[in-house]
Design an enzyme around this catalytic site. Structure first.
Site, PDB file in Angstrom:
ATOM      1  N   SER A   1       0.825  -1.205   0.000  1.00 21.45           N
ATOM      2  CA  SER A   1       0.000   0.000   0.000  1.00 21.45           C
ATOM      3  C   SER A   1       0.857   1.252   0.000  1.00 21.45           C
ATOM      4  O   SER A   1       1.971   1.262   0.502  1.00 21.45           O
ATOM      5  CB  SER A   1      -0.923   0.038   1.217  1.00 21.45           C
TER       6      SER A   1
ATOM      7  N   LYS B   1      -4.482  -6.800   3.363  1.00 21.28           N
ATOM      8  CA  LYS B   1      -4.457  -5.678   2.407  1.00 21.28           C
ATOM      9  C   LYS B   1      -5.872  -5.385   1.902  1.00 21.28           C
ATOM     10  O   LYS B   1      -6.269  -4.231   1.728  1.00 21.28           O
ATOM     11  CB  LYS B   1      -3.525  -5.979   1.226  1.00 21.28           C
TER      12      LYS B   1
ATOM     13  N   HIS C   1      -7.616  -3.500   4.506  1.00 22.76           N
ATOM     14  CA  HIS C   1      -7.065  -2.131   4.460  1.00 22.76           C
ATOM     15  C   HIS C   1      -7.832  -1.305   3.420  1.00 22.76           C
ATOM     16  O   HIS C   1      -8.236  -0.175   3.680  1.00 22.76           O
ATOM     17  CB  HIS C   1      -5.573  -2.180   4.118  1.00 22.76           C
ATOM     18  N   ASN C   2      -8.018  -1.880   2.253  1.00 23.92           N
ATOM     19  CA  ASN C   2      -8.716  -1.137   1.205  1.00 23.92           C
ATOM     20  C   ASN C   2     -10.182  -0.898   1.546  1.00 23.92           C
ATOM     21  O   ASN C   2     -10.729   0.151   1.238  1.00 23.92           O
ATOM     22  CB  ASN C   2      -8.590  -1.873  -0.131  1.00 23.92           C
TER      23      ASN C   2
ATOM     24  N   GLU D   1     -10.182   1.890   3.742  1.00 18.02           N
ATOM     25  CA  GLU D   1      -9.884   3.060   2.893  1.00 18.02           C
ATOM     26  C   GLU D   1     -11.182   3.589   2.246  1.00 18.02           C
ATOM     27  O   GLU D   1     -11.444   4.792   2.250  1.00 18.02           O
ATOM     28  CB  GLU D   1      -8.867   2.628   1.836  1.00 18.02           C
TER      29      GLU D   1
HETATM   30  C1  6PG Z   1      -3.197   1.421  -1.687  1.00 17.19           C
HETATM   31  C2  6PG Z   1      -4.498   1.518  -2.434  1.00 17.19           C
HETATM   32  C3  6PG Z   1      -4.441   0.855  -3.773  1.00 17.19           C
HETATM   33  C4  6PG Z   1      -5.773   0.816  -4.503  1.00 17.19           C
HETATM   34  C5  6PG Z   1      -6.208   2.117  -5.047  1.00 17.19           C
HETATM   35  C6  6PG Z   1      -7.442   2.099  -5.906  1.00 17.19           C
HETATM   36  O1  6PG Z   1      -3.250   0.876  -0.598  1.00 17.19           O
HETATM   37  O2  6PG Z   1      -2.172   1.906  -2.167  1.00 17.19           O
HETATM   38  O3  6PG Z   1      -5.479   0.885  -1.689  1.00 17.19           O
HETATM   39  O4  6PG Z   1      -4.004  -0.437  -3.560  1.00 17.19           O
HETATM   40  O5  6PG Z   1      -5.654  -0.039  -5.584  1.00 17.19           O
HETATM   41  O6  6PG Z   1      -6.332   3.043  -4.033  1.00 17.19           O
HETATM   42  O7  6PG Z   1      -8.556   1.535  -5.340  1.00 17.19           O
HETATM   43  P1  6PG Z   1      -9.986   1.738  -6.026  1.00 17.19           P
HETATM   44  O8  6PG Z   1      -9.739   1.951  -7.496  1.00 17.19           O
HETATM   45  O9  6PG Z   1     -10.739   0.489  -5.790  1.00 17.19           O
HETATM   46  O10 6PG Z   1     -10.570   2.948  -5.401  1.00 17.19           O
END
Ligand code: 6PG
Length: 483
Positions: free
Chosen positions: A128, A182, A185-186, A189
């Site tokens: 990430s 991970k 984590h997303n 996010e």
């Molecule tokens: C990270 C992000 C990354 C992710 C993008 C796009 O941890 O660096 O989570 O891995 O792929 O942020 O995510 P979306 O296109 O689904 O918004």
């Protein structure tokens, strides 16, 4: 052979990780890409890196010291499988293959098993931090076998971001554990971003403040308990003015949010595990709703409050409102993280990974997209009580939720009354109240299920499983437990 690690796939994430690796003492990095031009370009543009270019898998393998260690940074899915097969043709047992893409953890479990059966080590690793993180220091979430971690640990520690002196990498657990973490984590996010977006929308619609003024609010918030990368970049995005039209950029960006899928995976997996990640789910669905203009275009036909004619809050009232939004955001954020950690806890139990939740919160303190001050508080909570069942019940969070309580309820009520959609704010509060409730109407649902399907129920006052003869004389009988 001169290289101690190699990178396959030299798009921006791969080449930035390769440069990061090459910049650390003791590393020599072999690089390979399917189309030769990318490799040539990278090597030519970065002579300082001392890359060892390879133009076939044979050359790539020959340039690597044993155990050979290769980091794959290609598109998740088919391309990853193809590269793994190629590497297994030229590598030897004991060599290490790392997949640093955003793979679905169940794919990683499958790959790890297949690769292990042929004697190789396979490590699915969450990475990430986007392009900049890859280059300067990402947060790394490797899974895979202990044997691989012995070789990989020092290399990964050298390139990871550093939080309070500690590198943001830890061996998460076996096979798919790293990609699982991970994924969550997303999901967090997504929730974090949706909550911030709702806060912005509420402030803008209630106070009439401009994006630049709201940027100042976020910049101010970034000096306190909400301090985080996402709050920081929100201020930057809101301050940006479109060169062509001279209006705030946020007003010319089409309001349809994209998604590459990891947030959706978090929710699908949570459903399979029976974990209520409602805040993350609302964030995923809010993006879906935004992306259906054909459905949204009927909005004129739907009755409801019209905030364009309403009075805006001003002066002290506006300030008080903004502070309430801040508190509501903080409380909802606590819920989102609590739900995310609940999913990791449940995933670890289901897949038999021993995941240290405190260590996970620590490696998210720097390098990754959800990096925040706040993660120190989560680390403290797990340090005090490693088996904490619900993160938000830790004393620090209970205090924060007590403080935020009235504001949170008020904001959700105001949003509903004003017709401003705040799905993540409201569902977080509903989840919280669900946890608090002494009795839930789930009892009625059990009654309904028993009525139409003889699904049976349990009683609060005695053991056993029961069924009411709804279509007969409505007496209760003991029954087989059918759930
Ligand atoms: C990270 C992000 C990354 C992710 C993008 C796009 O941890 O660096 O989570 O891995 O792929 O942020 O995510 P979306 O296109 O689904 O918004």
């Amino acid at each position: 052979p001169t290289a101690n690690i190699g990178v396959v796939g030299l798009a921006v994430m791969g080449s930035n990780l390769a440069r990061n690796l090459a910049s650390r003492e003791g590393n020599t990095v072999a690089v390979y890409n399917r189309s030769r031009s990318k490799t040539d370009e990278l090597v030519a543009e970065h002579p300082e890196a001392g890359f060892v270019p390879a133009f076939s898998y044979e050359e790539f393998a020959a340039s690597l010291q044993k155990p050979r260690t290769a980091l794959i940074m290609v598109k998740a899915g088919g391309p990853t499988d193809a590269v793994i097969d190629e590497l297994m043709n030229v590598f030897e047992p004991g060599d290490i293959i790392i997949d640093g893409g955003n793979a679905l953890f169940t794919d990683t479990i499958r790959r790890e098993k297949a690769v292990r059966e042929r004697g190789f080590n396979f490590v699915g690793m969450g990475v990430s931090g986007g392009e900049e993180g890859a280059l300067l220091g990402p947060s790394l979430m490797p899974g895979g076998p202990d044997e691989a971690w012995v070789t990989l640990g020092p290399i990964l520690r050298s390139i990871a971001a550093v939080a309070e002196g500690e590198p943001c990498v830890t061996h998460i657990g076996h096979d798919g554990a790293g990609h699982f973490v991970k994924m969550v984590h997303n999901g967090i996010e997504y929730a974090d971003m949706q909550l911030i977006a709702e806060a912005y929308d509420l402030i803008r619609r209630a106070t009439g403040a401009s994006p630049a003024e709201i940027a100042d609010v976020f910049a101010e918030w970034n000096t306190g308990e909400l301090e985080s990368y996402l709050i920081e970049i929100t201020a930057e995005v809101l301050r940006q003015v479109d060169a062509e039209t001279g209006t705030p950029l946020v007003d010319v960006i089409l309001d349809q949010a994209g998604a590459k899928g990891t947030g959706g995976w978090t929710v699908q997996t949570a459903i399979d595990l029976g974990v209520p990640v409602s805040g993350i789910a609302e964030a995923v669905f809010a993006r879906s709703l935004s992306s259906h203009p054909e459905q949204r275009s009927i909005s004129g036909a739907l009755p409801g409050p019209d905030d364009s004619t309403g009075e805006h809050l001003t002066g002290a009232d506006a300030d008080a409102f903004i502070e309430q939004v801040r508190l509501a955001l903080y409380a909802s954020k606590i819920v989102a993280y609590s739900q995310g950690f609940d999913e990791i806890r449940a995933g670890a139990a289901h897949y038999d990974w021993s995941i240290d939740l405190g260590a996970v919160s620590k490696i998210w303190r720097a390098g990754c997209i959800i990096r925040a001050q706040f993660l120190n508080r989560i680390a403290d909570a797990y340090e005090a009580e490693p088996d904490l069942a619900v993160l938000l019940t830790a004393p620090y969070f209970v205090d924060a939720l007590t403080r935020a309580q009235d504001a949170w309820r008020n904001i959700v009520a105001l949003a509903a009354a004003a017709g401003i959609p705040a799905p993540a704010f409201s569902s977080s509060l509903a989840y919280y109240d669900g946890l608090r409730a002494r009795r839930l109407p789930a009892a009625l649902i059990q009654g309904q299920r028993d009525f139409f399907g003889a699904h049976t129920y349990k009683r609060i006052d005695k053991d056993g499983t029961f069924h009411t003869l709804w279509s007969g004389d409505r007496t209760e009988v003991e029954a087989e437990d059918t759930h």
